[in-house]
Scaffold this motif. Structure first.
Motif: not given
Length: 379
Positions: A85, A87-88, A91-92, A95-96, A99, A102-103
């Motif tokens: 995935p 997301e793994s 990093s947080v 991902r922010n 965003a 990624l979507q």
């Protein structure tokens, strides 16, 4: 008459669709010998053929995952990889920050991150981490838009590039660039080349294997024109470019040229040499063969077409900033010369042509300039 012509064309298209699916299925089933006898003692060409087939299967997996095909996981599980995935990997904070991109990636499923699950395999055959990027699916409007961006050299404006670059950089930071490969087909090859080229400019040499990468110049589009008309077409192309520049009341940007030459020199200095899989009969990518025809003596700045794109002068004033991905001094070329498959002009661009173990795996080191000891004279 018109109805009859449409009927014949429709039947031909349907026939080729079936033919293409049969070839894909055959490529999917041809995996047993790829892994079973893998070892470090095999000759280099055998290893290259097997690695090419494994990477091609991962790309095919991203195609079928997007299409929702049955048992698409078999493309990678049968050669000992698992899909990780995104997301793994990020990093947080990443991902922010990404965003939106990624979507978009989760909707379009342009690429997948794969981790090798069989530690006994030689790394020369099966890298630990692979980012595999699919090519165009004609049912997806975003793919069509990205294809147009390729030919205007604005692919970097796609949401695909930022998230792809973030993922590759994250994998490199976590595992080292020696343990990461990037591969892609067609549109995916263009995206992978762009990202790996950026990293190479920083001295980060991620190994890239790119199937049927588009060669994007105005002249390359003339390959589809009959030979006897090409001289006139090339002249019209140059006249049209000059007229457009005049109407726009602008001149070629000297900064763009100096930047392009500096990037070319930097890529030569770090010795970046991506692996390109090019079919002679594929009009989308076969200009790489003439582009990398032979090394030139001395400096490169006398032959502008080798390091500066003819698209840039025109499109940067209409569409904004451009970014070339196809201009670099060295490459490993694996080319197909002889083919026997049906409807060759279309089949030549298909990924399944590279999963055939009978296609040679030997690479030719292509150089636009001699490998330099120093590059002071290039700038």
């Amino acid at each position: 008459m018109v109805f009859g012509t449409l009927l014949v064309l429709g039947a031909a298209a349907a026939g080729y669709y079936v033919y293409d699916k049969v070839k894909e299925q055959k490529a999917k089933e041809n995996y047993a010998e790829l892994i079973s006898d893998a070892n470090d003692q095999q000759d280099a060409e055998t290893v290259r053929i097997k690695k090419r087939a494994i990477l091609g299967r991962l790309v095919y997996g991203t195609y079928d995952r997007f299409r929702g095909a049955e048992n698409y996981e078999e493309w990678w599980t049968n050669v000992h990889y698992r899909l990780v995935p995104l997301e793994s990997v990020l990093s947080v904070d990443e991902r922010n920050s990404y965003a939106e991109e990624l979507q978009d990636e989760l909707c379009n499923q342009y690429f997948g991150v794969f981790q090798r699950t069989n530690e006994s395999l030689p790394s020369a055959l099966a890298p630990n981490w692979v980012v595999a990027i699919r090519g165009t699916d004609l049912s997806n409007i975003e793919d069509i838009i990205n294809d147009l961006r390729i030919f205007t050299e604005t692919l970097h404006s796609s949401t695909l590039i930022p998230i792809l670059e973030a993922v590759v950089r994250s994998l490199v930071a976590q595992h080292g660039y020696d343990n990461v490969n990037v591969t892609g087909h067609s549109l995916g090859a263009a995206a992978g080349l762009l990202v790996c080229r950026r990293l190479a400019l920083e001295g980060c040499l991620v190994e890239g294997h790119f199937f049927n990468p588009p060669f994007t110049t105005l002249k390359s589009l003339l390959r589809v024109i009959p030979k006897e008309w090409r001289p006139m077409s090339e002249e019209l192309c140059e006249d049209g470019k000059s007229l457009a520049m005049e109407l726009l009341e602008t001149d070629p940007d000297p900064y763009s040229k100096s930047k392009a030459l500096a990037e070319f020199a930097r890529l030569a200095k770090v010795n970046w040499s991506p692996y390109l899989y090019v079919n002679k009969y594929d009009v989308i990518c076969n200009d790489f063969l003439s582009h990398f025809k032979k090394a030139k003596p001395g400096t490169c700045n006398y032959d502008e077409e080798k390091w500066y794109s003819s698209v840039t002068d025109l499109t940067q004033w209409v569409l904004g900033e451009t970014e070339s991905f196809h201009l670099f001094p060295f490459a490993h070329l694996n080319k197909i010369k002889k083919t026997k498959y049906g409807f060759r002009p279309v089949s030549a661009h298909k990924l399944w042509t590279w999963l055939n173990p009978r296609v040679a795996g030997q690479f030719k080191q292509a150089r636009l300039i001699p490998r330099p000891h120093h590059l002071d004279g290039m700038l």
